[in-house]
Design a protein around this motif. Structure first.
Motif, PDB file in Angstrom:
ATOM      1  N   ALA A  79     -53.142 -38.535  18.546  1.00 33.21           N
ATOM      2  CA  ALA A  79     -52.310 -38.696  17.986  1.00 33.21           C
ATOM      3  C   ALA A  79     -51.065 -37.489  18.353  1.00 33.21           C
ATOM      4  O   ALA A  79     -51.221 -36.188  18.600  1.00 33.21           O
ATOM      5  N   ALA A  80     -50.038 -37.889  18.256  1.00 36.22           N
ATOM      6  CA  ALA A  80     -48.581 -36.710  18.619  1.00 36.22           C
ATOM      7  C   ALA A  80     -48.274 -36.495  17.016  1.00 36.22           C
ATOM      8  O   ALA A  80     -48.923 -36.586  15.541  1.00 36.22           O
ATOM      9  N   GLN A  81     -47.430 -35.721  17.408  1.00 35.08           N
ATOM     10  CA  GLN A  81     -46.818 -35.248  15.798  1.00 35.08           C
ATOM     11  C   GLN A  81     -45.544 -36.382  15.532  1.00 35.08           C
ATOM     12  O   GLN A  81     -45.574 -37.347  16.594  1.00 35.08           O
ATOM     13  N   SER A  82     -45.732 -36.268  14.055  1.00 37.02           N
ATOM     14  CA  SER A  82     -45.205 -37.782  13.173  1.00 37.02           C
ATOM     15  C   SER A  82     -43.429 -37.469  13.149  1.00 37.02           C
ATOM     16  O   SER A  82     -42.416 -38.059  13.816  1.00 37.02           O
ATOM     17  N   GLU A 199     -44.392 -43.056  25.435  1.00 38.05           N
ATOM     18  CA  GLU A 199     -45.705 -42.961  24.606  1.00 38.05           C
ATOM     19  C   GLU A 199     -46.970 -41.715  25.101  1.00 38.05           C
ATOM     20  O   GLU A 199     -46.446 -40.952  25.790  1.00 38.05           O
ATOM     21  N   SER A 200     -47.443 -41.059  23.914  1.00 41.40           N
ATOM     22  CA  SER A 200     -47.945 -40.049  23.946  1.00 41.40           C
ATOM     23  C   SER A 200     -49.062 -40.204  23.176  1.00 41.40           C
ATOM     24  O   SER A 200     -49.426 -40.765  21.849  1.00 41.40           O
ATOM     25  N   GLU A 219     -41.477 -38.039  22.907  1.00 42.15           N
ATOM     26  CA  GLU A 219     -43.221 -38.516  22.848  1.00 42.15           C
ATOM     27  C   GLU A 219     -43.215 -39.349  21.637  1.00 42.15           C
ATOM     28  O   GLU A 219     -42.863 -38.678  20.780  1.00 42.15           O
ATOM     29  N   PRO A 221     -45.870 -41.029  19.204  1.00 38.23           N
ATOM     30  CA  PRO A 221     -47.419 -41.195  18.664  1.00 38.23           C
ATOM     31  C   PRO A 221     -47.441 -42.695  19.005  1.00 38.23           C
ATOM     32  O   PRO A 221     -46.421 -43.873  18.380  1.00 38.23           O
ATOM     33  N   SER A 229     -46.044 -46.343  17.804  1.00 35.44           N
ATOM     34  CA  SER A 229     -45.932 -46.221  16.555  1.00 35.44           C
ATOM     35  C   SER A 229     -44.412 -47.040  16.330  1.00 35.44           C
ATOM     36  O   SER A 229     -43.349 -46.319  16.504  1.00 35.44           O
ATOM     37  N   SER A 434     -49.149 -35.068  27.961  1.00 36.02           N
ATOM     38  CA  SER A 434     -48.258 -34.925  27.674  1.00 36.02           C
ATOM     39  C   SER A 434     -46.791 -34.548  28.001  1.00 36.02           C
ATOM     40  O   SER A 434     -47.346 -32.787  28.693  1.00 36.02           O
TER      41      SER A 434
END
Length: 473
Positions: A79-82, A199-200, A219, A221, A229, A434
């Motif tokens: 998961a990347a940052q929200s 996408e990340s 990016e 998540p 997402s 990334s």
């Protein structure tokens, strides 16, 4: 008192545990086992249902039953940052340095997503090349100006039509692989300084294209099973002036997920609402492990602004460099950009692929290749979970031939990759997937390698090195 089918299932499990059948191996068919054990077909079918329910086998339609990786695979996080923010792409120089260092014959190639020749139809392609030369004569040595060889464009349009896309051959532009297709697609809809949603983690080749064009990456998540997402994308679209969105919706690289159709529809609807074109990278779509080829975003939303990119590099031959774009309303711009980029793609490879597709051999090859790649993924997953520390998480791809591995500790896999190269082993460290060099404790491994003692020893060395790095933290 156990039923006969339960006894049969238990016996097969014992054979798997004893190594008689290894992960990725195909089990004898239902009729064969019925004859061997002198039991009914119904009993054997019930036994296989137990094996499938208990996670011992995978069912591959029209192919049979295959042994799954024995260890429990913990779901990956990835998961990347929200609250994503646009950024310049950094660190891709390290990706290039690793690729160059690994491009040597003595290196164990687990990093690059390039299938070993044993996975490719080498002899049939060689035959198709000779046949194309005879069939087309001197034309094979001439320029095939954009949009490219009509014979190939017709075959591609036919295949896209079978996948639900009503695409004309006139809309298709042939490129030198999917990398050039992505480059041209981004050039067609963006300019330097624009923001592109991705996408990340994402394919590092896309990051290199974004960096080279002076774009900023945003990016978004992803869910390791269902993809980007849409909630995070919606917030990003409301906050930032995004000019394009690039998605690998089918058998993504590096996580291997396939977006559900409802998510693909929601994605295209959301982008249409904000007037943002979608660039659909479908280079792995033909290698899905599912019974049916997954749907394209382009087929589910034919009226949306979608530029479709793909190639035959992962299925037929990376060296042929045959890709294409179905450009939609951007056709004129795409065709011009292809011409000024390199005038034309090589003619003989185009005619070779066209001849191969016309012959019907491509679909026959794909039926065999999907099972081969699925077995390779299962075998690599099993080996990683045997050799790597407890708590290692591995993706569960729906197609393709790469896996994403998350380590259970704060180990920088770029440092691990450099150490591994010193031992003659190439891996793809997580940070190169990334724009901001996240995923430091993850790596991507290619499963499409010729399995031998060298691979086993390489994975054992990686596992031991990770444990050593973990203890020294």
């Amino acid at each position: 008192m156990s039923h006969l089918y339960q006894t049969l299932a238990t016996d097969i499990v014992k054979q798997i545990e004893n190594g008689h059948y290894r992960p990725g191996d195909k089990l004898p068919g239902i009729r064969a086992i019925s004859r061997q054990r002198n039991v009914s077909i119904a009993t054997t079918q019930s036994a296989f249902r137990v094996l499938e329910d208990d996670g011992w086998v995978d069912v591959r339609p029209r192919s049979g039953f295959y042994v799954r990786a024995r260890q429990t695979v913990s779901p990956i996080v990835a998961a990347a940052q929200s609250d994503p923010k646009p950024s310049n792409v950094t660190g891709q120089d390290m990706a290039l340095s690793l690729i160059k260092a690994a491009n040597k014959h003595h290196i164990l190639q687990l990093g690059a997503a390039v299938p070993d020749l044993s996975f490719l139809p080498v002899q049939p392609i060689s035959q198709a090349t000779s046949q194309a030369q005879k069939r087309f004569g001197d034309r094979a040595l001439s320029y095939e100006m954009p949009p490219g060889a009509l014979e190939l464009r017709r075959q591609i349009a036919r295949r896209m039509g079978e996948a639900g896309c009503a695409v004309s051959s006139e809309e298709i532009v042939i490129t030198s692989g999917c990398q050039e297709a992505l480059t041209i697609a981004l050039k067609a809809v963006t300019k330097a300084g624009d923001i592109v949603a991705i996408e990340s983690p994402t394919f590092y080749g896309l990051l290199q294209v974004i960096e080279s064009l002076g774009l900023e990456a945003l990016e978004i998540p992803v869910d390791p099973q269902t993809g980007m997402s849409l909630d995070a994308l919606k917030l990003a679209l409301e906050r930032w002036p995004i000019k394009a969105c690039v998605v690998v919706a089918n058998c993504s690289n590096p996580l291997g997920y396939t977006m559900p159709d409802e998510s693909k529809l929601a994605l295209t609807s959301l982008l249409t609402e904000h007037n943002v074109p979608l660039i659909e990278d479908d280079v792995y779509g033909d290698l899905s492990f599912d019974k049916h080829r997954p749907a394209l975003c382009r087929s589910l939303a034919p009226q949306a602004d979608i530029i479709y990119c793909s190639s035959f590099s992962k299925t037929l031959s990376p060296g042929l460099r045959v890709g294409w774009i179905a450009a939609g309303k951007h056709l004129a711009r795409v065709e011009y950009l292809k011409y000024v980029s390199n005038i034309a793609s090589a003619t003989l490879p185009q005619l070779t692929v066209a001849h191969f597709l016309e012959s019907g051999r491509y679909d026959r090859y794909l039926r065999q290749a999907r099972g081969q790649y699925a077995r390779a993924v299962s075998r690599m997953t099993d080996a990683v979970l045997r050799y790597f520390p407890e708590g290692t998480r591995v993706s569960q791809p729906r197609g393709g031939f790469v896996i994403w591995v998350e380590l259970p500790c704060a180990i920088n896999t770029f440092e691990l990759a450099q150490l591994a190269l010193g031992q003659g082993i190439s891996i793809a460290p997580g940070p190169i997937f990334s724009a901001k060099q996240k995923f430091k404790n993850a790596m991507r491994l290619s499963c499409a390698c010729k399995w031998d003692e060298k691979v086993e020893k390489g994975l054992a060395w990686l596992g031991a090195r990770i444990e050593h790095m973990q203890l020294s933290k």
